[in-house]
Design a protein around this motif. Structure first.
Motif, mmCIF file in Angstrom:
data_model
loop_
_atom_site.group_PDB
_atom_site.id
_atom_site.type_symbol
_atom_site.label_atom_id
_atom_site.label_comp_id
_atom_site.label_asym_id
_atom_site.label_seq_id
_atom_site.Cartn_x
_atom_site.Cartn_y
_atom_site.Cartn_z
ATOM 1 N N PHE A 93 0.806 -1.224 0.000
ATOM 2 C CA PHE A 93 0.000 0.000 0.000
ATOM 3 C C PHE A 93 0.841 1.276 0.000
ATOM 4 N N LYS A 94 1.960 1.289 0.704
ATOM 5 C CA LYS A 94 2.834 2.466 0.787
ATOM 6 C C LYS A 94 4.151 2.220 0.055
ATOM 7 N N LYS A 95 4.083 1.507 -1.034
ATOM 8 C CA LYS A 95 5.286 1.077 -1.751
ATOM 9 C C LYS A 95 6.179 2.244 -2.152
ATOM 10 N N LYS A 96 5.584 3.323 -2.673
ATOM 11 C CA LYS A 96 6.374 4.460 -3.141
ATOM 12 C C LYS A 96 7.123 5.127 -1.986
ATOM 13 N N GLU A 97 6.441 5.319 -0.850
ATOM 14 C CA GLU A 97 7.098 5.928 0.304
ATOM 15 C C GLU A 97 8.194 5.028 0.859
ATOM 16 N N THR A 98 7.934 3.725 0.898
ATOM 17 C CA THR A 98 8.931 2.780 1.381
ATOM 18 C C THR A 98 10.145 2.773 0.454
ATOM 19 N N TRP A 99 9.910 2.840 -0.842
ATOM 20 C CA TRP A 99 10.992 2.905 -1.826
ATOM 21 C C TRP A 99 11.829 4.160 -1.610
ATOM 22 N N GLN A 100 11.181 5.301 -1.435
ATOM 23 C CA GLN A 100 11.897 6.556 -1.230
ATOM 24 C C GLN A 100 12.737 6.516 0.045
ATOM 25 N N GLN A 101 12.189 5.971 1.115
ATOM 26 C CA GLN A 101 12.944 5.843 2.361
ATOM 27 C C GLN A 101 14.153 4.935 2.162
ATOM 28 N N PHE A 102 13.960 3.849 1.430
ATOM 29 C CA PHE A 102 15.055 2.926 1.172
ATOM 30 C C PHE A 102 16.160 3.610 0.368
ATOM 31 N N VAL A 103 15.780 4.357 -0.661
ATOM 32 C CA VAL A 103 16.759 5.047 -1.502
ATOM 33 C C VAL A 103 17.545 6.055 -0.667
ATOM 34 N N GLU A 104 16.861 6.813 0.169
ATOM 35 C CA GLU A 104 17.552 7.797 1.012
ATOM 36 C C GLU A 104 18.561 7.126 1.939
ATOM 37 N N LYS A 105 18.159 6.029 2.588
ATOM 38 C CA LYS A 105 19.076 5.305 3.477
ATOM 39 C C LYS A 105 20.233 4.703 2.695
#
Length: 121
Positions: A93-105
């Motif tokens: 459901f929150k795939k885009k936000e999770t992806w963005q957080q992963f990229v930042e980390k």
């Protein structure tokens, strides 16, 4: 797609798989108290903080950890797969936000600096 994007996609897929397996294991641990008919609900008192800590370690959410704790404490609710539901919430459901957080980390961990805007002087 360049090499960095391919590597990033592979790392994200790997993380997603690890989180799913960890979530399934956490839920299996929580449901394992059903194997102890007389002691099951009493053992949940000991297991609840462990489940909450594991959920927080995997999903980094205080709300999810608190919900997992309550789910273990409340009698006969062990059947609810809280950690797996949190996984679905994050990665479906929150795939885009999770992806963005992963990229930042990932970028921070690997000291990758991406210029958002180049100078036009």
């Amino acid at each position: 797609m360049n090499k960095n994007n391919v590597e990033l996609n592979e790392k994200f897929a790997e993380r997603r798989r690890f989180d799913l397996l960890a979530s399934l294991a956490i839920d299996a641990l929580g449901m394992s108290t059903f194997l102890l008919p007389a002691l099951g609900e009493t053992f949940d008192l000991v297991l609840a903080p462990v489940i909450a800590a594991l959920i927080f370690a995997v999903h980094r959410t205080s709300f999810g950890a608190a919900f997992g704790f309550l789910e273990e404490i409340i009698p006969f609710t062990d059947i609810i797969p809280t950690a797996t539901i949190l996984w679905a919430y994050r990665y479906v459901f929150k795939k885009k936000e999770t992806w963005q957080q992963f990229v930042e980390k990932y970028n921070k961990k690997n000291n990758i600096v991406i210029s958002v805007k180049e100078s036009t002087i």
